[in-house]
Design an enzyme around this catalytic site. Structure first.
Site, mmCIF file in Angstrom:
data_model
loop_
_atom_site.group_PDB
_atom_site.id
_atom_site.type_symbol
_atom_site.label_atom_id
_atom_site.label_comp_id
_atom_site.label_asym_id
_atom_site.label_seq_id
_atom_site.Cartn_x
_atom_site.Cartn_y
_atom_site.Cartn_z
ATOM 1 N N ASN A 11 0.870 -1.176 0.000
ATOM 2 C CA ASN A 11 0.000 0.000 0.000
ATOM 3 C C ASN A 11 0.908 1.226 0.000
ATOM 4 O O ASN A 11 1.554 1.518 1.009
ATOM 5 C CB ASN A 11 -0.886 -0.040 1.256
ATOM 6 N N TRP A 12 0.942 1.910 -1.138
ATOM 7 C CA TRP A 12 1.866 3.045 -1.256
ATOM 8 C C TRP A 12 1.297 4.350 -0.691
ATOM 9 O O TRP A 12 1.939 5.388 -0.740
ATOM 10 C CB TRP A 12 2.280 3.224 -2.734
ATOM 11 N N LYS A 13 0.064 4.283 -0.204
ATOM 12 C CA LYS A 13 -0.557 5.451 0.450
ATOM 13 C C LYS A 13 -0.377 6.694 -0.420
ATOM 14 O O LYS A 13 -0.402 6.593 -1.635
ATOM 15 C CB LYS A 13 0.008 5.609 1.870
ATOM 16 N N HIS A 97 -9.439 1.023 4.864
ATOM 17 C CA HIS A 97 -8.183 1.187 5.604
ATOM 18 C C HIS A 97 -8.411 2.098 6.813
ATOM 19 O O HIS A 97 -9.197 3.038 6.742
ATOM 20 C CB HIS A 97 -7.121 1.789 4.674
ATOM 21 N N GLU A 99 -6.760 4.449 7.978
ATOM 22 C CA GLU A 99 -6.528 5.884 7.731
ATOM 23 C C GLU A 99 -7.760 6.526 7.105
ATOM 24 O O GLU A 99 -8.048 7.707 7.339
ATOM 25 C CB GLU A 99 -5.277 6.062 6.853
ATOM 26 N N GLU A 169 -5.186 -5.131 10.371
ATOM 27 C CA GLU A 169 -4.167 -4.113 10.621
ATOM 28 C C GLU A 169 -4.458 -3.427 11.955
ATOM 29 O O GLU A 169 -5.286 -2.515 12.009
ATOM 30 C CB GLU A 169 -4.192 -3.063 9.503
ATOM 31 N N GLY A 175 2.738 2.091 10.885
ATOM 32 C CA GLY A 175 3.702 3.186 10.793
ATOM 33 C C GLY A 175 4.411 3.505 12.100
ATOM 34 O O GLY A 175 5.050 4.537 12.240
ATOM 35 N N SER A 215 3.677 -2.333 10.242
ATOM 36 C CA SER A 215 5.124 -2.404 10.442
ATOM 37 C C SER A 215 5.741 -3.742 10.015
ATOM 38 O O SER A 215 6.644 -4.259 10.665
ATOM 39 C CB SER A 215 5.486 -2.072 11.892
ATOM 40 N N GLY A 236 3.031 -1.184 4.268
ATOM 41 C CA GLY A 236 3.048 0.244 3.966
ATOM 42 C C GLY A 236 4.469 0.695 3.670
ATOM 43 O O GLY A 236 5.005 0.493 2.575
ATOM 44 N N GLY A 237 5.104 1.308 4.665
ATOM 45 C CA GLY A 237 6.419 1.931 4.502
ATOM 46 C C GLY A 237 7.436 1.083 3.758
ATOM 47 O O GLY A 237 8.109 1.569 2.830
#
Ligand code: 13P
Length: 255
Positions: A11-13, A97, A99, A169, A175, A215, A236-237
Site C-alpha cells: 500500500n503506497w498510500k 483502511h 486511515e 491491521e 507506521g 510495520s 506500507g512503509g
C-alpha cells in the site's frame, strides 16, 4: 485445511508521483520476475495507476487501488468508481483502511457499500479491519473485530465472497515500528477465520486469505508467515522501496 496461496501487497498510500511510481514498479518487476509461488500486488495512488500498469502488465505483479466509490458513475466530484479502476488494469482494491476510517469519515456502512461495488465489477476487495491501541488496552479487540467484520460484510452471500481478502491491521502497529507479535497476530487471524466460518461456512473460512498489516519489514515477515492463519501481508512503509519489498515477497529465502 486447504492450502492458501500467499499474497504480499504493498500500500503506497499518498507517496510518489506517476513517474516515481513507475520507476519503483520497474525495479520491483526486475527483482520478483522469478517469483511463482506468491501473489504480489501494489497499490499506488490513483494518478499513478495507469503508468504503473504499463510497467507491470506482463509480470507477476498485479495492480490495486487504495479506495473506490460505490456508484458506477454520476455527479460525485472527486470520486472514482470500480469500473474506472478496472479499466486501468486494477484487479484489487483496498477498502476500509484505518486511515480512511480515521481521517475521511469511513464507517462500517460505507465500507460495506464499497465492498459490494468491488465485488459487482469483479475486483478483489482487500477489506481492512483492526483495533486501536485504546480498544486493545481495554480488551475490546475481539468485539471490535466482530462488529467490523459483521457490518462490513452485511448482506453479502457466500457466492459473492470468493474474491474477498481480509487484512488485519492493528491501528497501533501502523507506521509505528510496533509490529504485533506473531502470536498476537495469529490469535486475531484465527478469530477472524472463525467469524467467517460462523457466518459463511468452512469452505470459505478455509480458503479466504487473511493478511497482516502494521510495520511489516524484511526481518519480521518470515515469523508472521510461519503462523497457520496468516496468509500474507499488507505492507506500507517497507513497500515503497523495491529492494525491501522484494525481500518481503521472497520471505521464504530468509526463513
Ligand atoms: P506500515 O507498514 O507503514 O506500518 O503500514 C501498514 C499499512 O497501513 C498498510 O496498509
Amino acid at each position: 485445511m486447504g492450502k492458501r496461496r500467499p499474497l504480499i501487497a504493498g500500500n503506497w498510500k499518498m507517496y510518489k508521483t506517476a513517474e516515481e511510481s513507475a520507476e519503483t514498479a520497474r525495479q520491483l518487476v526486475e527483482r520478483v520476475a522469478d517469483v511463482g509461488d506468491v501473489d504480489i500486488m501494489i497499490a499506488p495512488t490513483f494518478t499513478a495507476l495507469a503508468s504503473v500498469f504499463k510497467v507491470i502488465q506482463n509480470s507477476p505483479v498485479a495492480l490495486g487501488a487504495q479506495n473506490l466509490f460505490w456508484e458506477n458513475e454520476g455527479a460525485y466530484t472527486g470520486e472514482i468508481s470500480a469500473p474506472m479502476l478496472k479499466s486501468v488494469g486494477c484487479q484489487y482494491c483496498i477498502i476500509g483502511h484505518s486511515e480512511r476510517r480515521q481521517y475521511f469519515a469511513e464507517t462500517d456502512e460505507t465500507v460495506n457499500k464499497r465492498i459490494q461495488a468491488a465485488i459487482r465489477i469483479g475486483l478483489r476487495p482487500v477489506f481492512c479491519v483492526g483495533e486501536t491501541e485504546k480498544e486493545r488496552e481495554s480488551e475490546q479487540t475481539l468485539s471490535v473485530l466482530d462488529k467490523q467484520v459483521k457490518n462490513g460484510l452485511k448482506g453479502l452471500i457466500l457466492d459473492q465472497l470468493d474474491k474477498l481478502i481480509v487484512a488485519y491491521e492493528p491501528v497501533w502497529a501502523i507506521g509505528t515500528g510496533k509490529t504485533a507479535t506473531d502470536d498476537q497476530a495469529q490469535e486475531v487471524h484465527q478469530f477472524i477465520r472463525s467469524l467467517v466460518e460462523k457466518n459463511f461456512g468452512s469452505a470459505l473460512s478455509d480458503s479466504i486469505r487473511i493478511l497482516y498489516g502494521g510495520s511489516v519489514k524484511p526481518d519480521n515477515i518470515a515469523g508472521l508467515m510461519s503462523m497457520p492463519d496468516i496468509d500474507g501481508a499488507l505492507v506500507g512503509g517497507a513497500s515503497l522501496d523495491a529492494e525491501s519489498f522484494s525481500k518481503i515477497v521472497k520471505y521464504k529465502l530468509k526463513a
